[in-house]
Structures are given as C-alpha cells and as structure tokens.
Design a protein around this motif. Structure first.
Motif, short mmCIF file in Angstrom:
data_model
loop_
_atom_site.label_atom_id
_atom_site.label_comp_id
_atom_site.label_asym_id
_atom_site.label_seq_id
_atom_site.Cartn_x
_atom_site.Cartn_y
_atom_site.Cartn_z
N TYR A 176 0.81 -1.29 -0.09
CA TYR A 176 0.11 -0.04 -0.02
C TYR A 176 0.81 1.24 -0.09
O TYR A 176 0.56 2.18 -0.67
CB TYR A 176 -0.93 0.07 1.27
CG TYR A 176 -1.67 1.20 1.11
CD1 TYR A 176 -2.81 1.67 0.08
CD2 TYR A 176 -1.35 2.38 1.96
CE1 TYR A 176 -3.44 2.90 0.13
CE2 TYR A 176 -1.93 3.55 1.98
CZ TYR A 176 -3.06 3.77 1.01
OH TYR A 176 -3.66 5.00 1.00
N SER A 188 -0.68 9.25 4.98
CA SER A 188 -2.02 9.70 4.59
C SER A 188 -2.06 11.28 4.33
O SER A 188 -2.67 11.82 3.56
CB SER A 188 -3.14 9.61 5.85
OG SER A 188 -3.51 8.23 5.80
N SER A 201 -8.06 9.64 -0.12
CA SER A 201 -6.95 9.96 0.70
C SER A 201 -7.58 10.73 2.00
O SER A 201 -7.06 10.50 3.09
CB SER A 201 -5.78 10.75 -0.24
OG SER A 201 -5.29 9.84 -1.07
N ARG A 257 -9.59 8.32 4.31
CA ARG A 257 -8.71 7.51 5.08
C ARG A 257 -8.18 8.00 6.30
O ARG A 257 -7.92 7.42 7.14
CB ARG A 257 -7.44 7.03 4.22
CG ARG A 257 -7.93 5.92 3.15
CD ARG A 257 -6.79 5.43 2.49
NE ARG A 257 -6.01 4.57 3.06
CZ ARG A 257 -4.88 4.71 3.89
NH1 ARG A 257 -4.39 5.89 3.82
NH2 ARG A 257 -4.39 3.73 4.66
N SER A 272 -8.43 1.96 1.32
CA SER A 272 -7.13 1.74 0.50
C SER A 272 -7.33 1.16 -0.72
O SER A 272 -6.55 1.63 -1.87
CB SER A 272 -6.20 1.03 1.30
OG SER A 272 -6.01 1.61 2.82
N GLU A 277 -8.98 3.58 -3.23
CA GLU A 277 -7.85 4.52 -3.75
C GLU A 277 -7.00 4.12 -4.84
O GLU A 277 -6.69 4.77 -5.65
CB GLU A 277 -6.97 5.20 -2.36
CG GLU A 277 -5.92 6.04 -2.60
CD GLU A 277 -5.28 6.29 -1.64
OE1 GLU A 277 -4.13 7.37 -1.56
OE2 GLU A 277 -5.26 5.77 -0.54
#
Length: 344
Positions: free
Chosen positions: A114, A184, A229, A232, A256, A259
C-alpha cells in the motif's frame, strides 16, 4: 496486544476466515467493482496504444505494474482475514493473536504494497503532465513533485520494513500508527500538488470555456483519488486509540483498495483522448475554434507552446513523431490523424 485482555471468543477456532462478515464481504465487493473499473480503463489504454497510437508509452507500463500490485494487495488482505482482520475484537480467538509472528508476516507485505502503489500511480500521472508544457520551470516543478513523492515513499517504506516492522510485535504499534498518519497526510498533499500542476498551463490556453473545461477535466482526472486519501485520514488517526483495532483496520482497508484502483483507472483515463475522438466524435472534442491564438507560456519561463510551431516542430520539440504530447490539436479544434495528442 495482550491476548488475556481480549473478550471471550464468540466463534470456535478455524471459523475466523469463513464465513465472512459484512465488512469483509464489503471489502471484496469494493475491490471487485473498482478493480473492474481499473481493468476496463487499462484495457482501453492498451487498445488505444496498439490499435490507434501504435506505441506503448512509459506511463502505461507503470500503470500495468500498479495493476498487478493492486491484485497482490487484495490477496494479502484475504490472508489477513484468516486471522480476524476486519472483525470485531470479541470475535477473534485469543490464540490467534498469540501467534503474532505469523499474523505480522502477512501484515508486512500488505502494508508495504500500500505504501508503494499510490506513489507509483502518481509517478505515471506525472510522466503525462511532464510533457504537456516544454517550459523549463514547469518541468522542474513536475520533477520536484515527483522527487518529493519518491523521497517520502522511500523513507516510509524503510521505516515500515525496518524500525517499525510489524514483525517486532506490539512494540512497534505506535511507530506503525505514526507511519500510517504520515503517509495519509503526505498522500493528500501530493494528490493536491498533482491537481495544481497543470492549472497555469490550462489557464493560459487561448481556448473557449468548453474546450478549457474538456482539457482540464482530462488532466484533472487523477485528482479523484484525493477524496479517498482524505476519507482514510480520520481512520488512520484513530487507530492508535481504537478499542476495536481489527475492525477499524478493515474500514481503512476498503478505502485503501478504492484509492489504489481508482488511481489506476484515472491514470489510464487521462490518456484516452485519442480513443474518444476516434469513436465518440459527438462529445465535442472536434468542434472548431477559429478564433484560437497560439499560447505563450510567459508565466512558465517565456516558452511558446500549445500549438505554436518553429519550422516543422511542434511545441514539445518533436517533428510530429509519435509520442509527442501536443495540446495544439485541442486548441485548433481538430485532431491530426497522423500525430499523437497530449492525452491520447
């Protein structure tokens, strides 16, 4: 995490993986829908590259790599579900948390993938933005954003794989939370930077409003991931104090997944102009603009661009060869079938 502090389990050993709960099923559905979108747009890019443009460019190769990483990320997520990931803490059998090494061995690749994938996706977008304006100042700005993305991704990846590695167990939880929050925040900042980069170029184009809106929409497609983003961020911040950590991680995981896959789809869509102009001419891309005048990029270093020519050369210094990133076809309101457009 001390296993003795966990509530009594509500399911016997061996039932944590399946049947899946609503959040886990929702994770699979979210991945299926968004991965289908990424697959569709990636297939369109390959169709355009092979059939129309006859050139597979670097951004397409990078996005293909991201496509594979997205699948790997989801597979690691499925493995984590066998240990109670995306379940409420009372459902998790204490003995599963005692075997932290095995659980964390699955968490480490999940986290690393990620950290890397969104950065690689933005790099693909930056390779597109880099070529839309030949101004030295503009390209230095694009390179600077790319360098910052590479730098913070490298640092966070090192921290996750080294000092903050999940393999060390509970002692690194706080460190991992800080990495998650930092990633983040930096993701949001870099997403916004990618949105802002092409704006001066678009503003200085001497086009009518409809054409500016069309060009801006194409170049701004990559900004869609900033919503994910931002969504999150609250979950990343709350992880450190959460009393239901595994459930919160599941919600964070859905954002995630979305995204990453939306980022791939947007990165591909940014370059589909050639396909649209070839098969959907009624969408307004080919409308004539007789009053268009050449663009002069004074604000970006005094370089004449966007449709201006010197001899037989287009604004990007090419001689009309494939791979040139011209916006002059949009400005003139027509598409030269023998050339490659900026967002083609």
């Amino acid at each position: 995490m001390d296993p003795s502090l966990l509530p009594e389990p509500t399911e016997p050993i061996g039932q944590l993986g399946a049947p899946y709960n609503d959040l886990q099923i929702g994770t699979m559905v979210a991945f299926g829908i968004t991965y289908f979108m990424a697959t569709f747009f990636l297939a369109c890019r390959y169709f355009q590259a092979i059939k129309l443009v006859k050139n597979i460019e670097i951004d397409l190769i990078i996005l293909t790599l991201c496509y594979g990483l997205a699948l790997a990320y989801f597979i690691t997520m499925l493995k984590l579900m066998d240990y109670g990931w995306a379940r409420h803490m009372p459902e998790i059998f204490a003995s599963n948390w005692m075997n932290l090494l095995e659980f964390n061995s699955k968490l480490l690749p999940n986290t690393l993938i990620y950290l890397i994938t969104p950065a690689v996706t933005k790099m693909a977008m930056l390779t597109i933005l880099f070529k839309i304006n030949p101004s030295f100042k503009y390209r230095m700005c694009v390179a600077a954003v790319g360098g910052c993305i590479f730098a913070y991704t490298l640092v966070l990846t090192y921290l996750t794989g080294g000092p903050c590695t999940p393999l060390k167990g509970d002692e690194t939880i706080k460190c991992l939370m800080n990495v998650a929050i930092s990633q983040s925040v930096l993701n949001i900042a870099s997403d916004i930077a990618v949105i802002l980069l092409p704006i001066p170029t678009i503003v200085n184009l001497h086009l009518n409003f409809k054409q500016k809106l069309s060009v801006g929409a194409i170049l701004g497609l990559g900004s869609a991931v900033v919503i994910c983003s931002i969504a999150r961020l609250p979950y990343s911040i709350s992880l450190g104090s959460s009393e239901d950590l595994s459930w919160e991680e599941g919600i964070l995981g859905i954002w995630s997944i979305v995204e990453i896959n939306i980022g791939i789809a947007c990165g591909c869509a940014m370059r589909l102009k050639k396909l649209v102009t070839s098969y959907l001419p009624k969408m307004g891309w080919n409308s004539s603009q007789k009053k268009s005048t050449p663009y002069n990029s004074n604000s970006w270093g005094g370089t004449t661009a966007m449709g201006s020519k010197s001899g037989n050369k287009t604004f990007d210094g090419t001689n009309g060869t494939k791979g040139g990133y011209q916006l002059h076809s949009v400005q003139k309101g027509s598409v030269d079938p023998g050339s490659t457009d900026t967002i083609s």
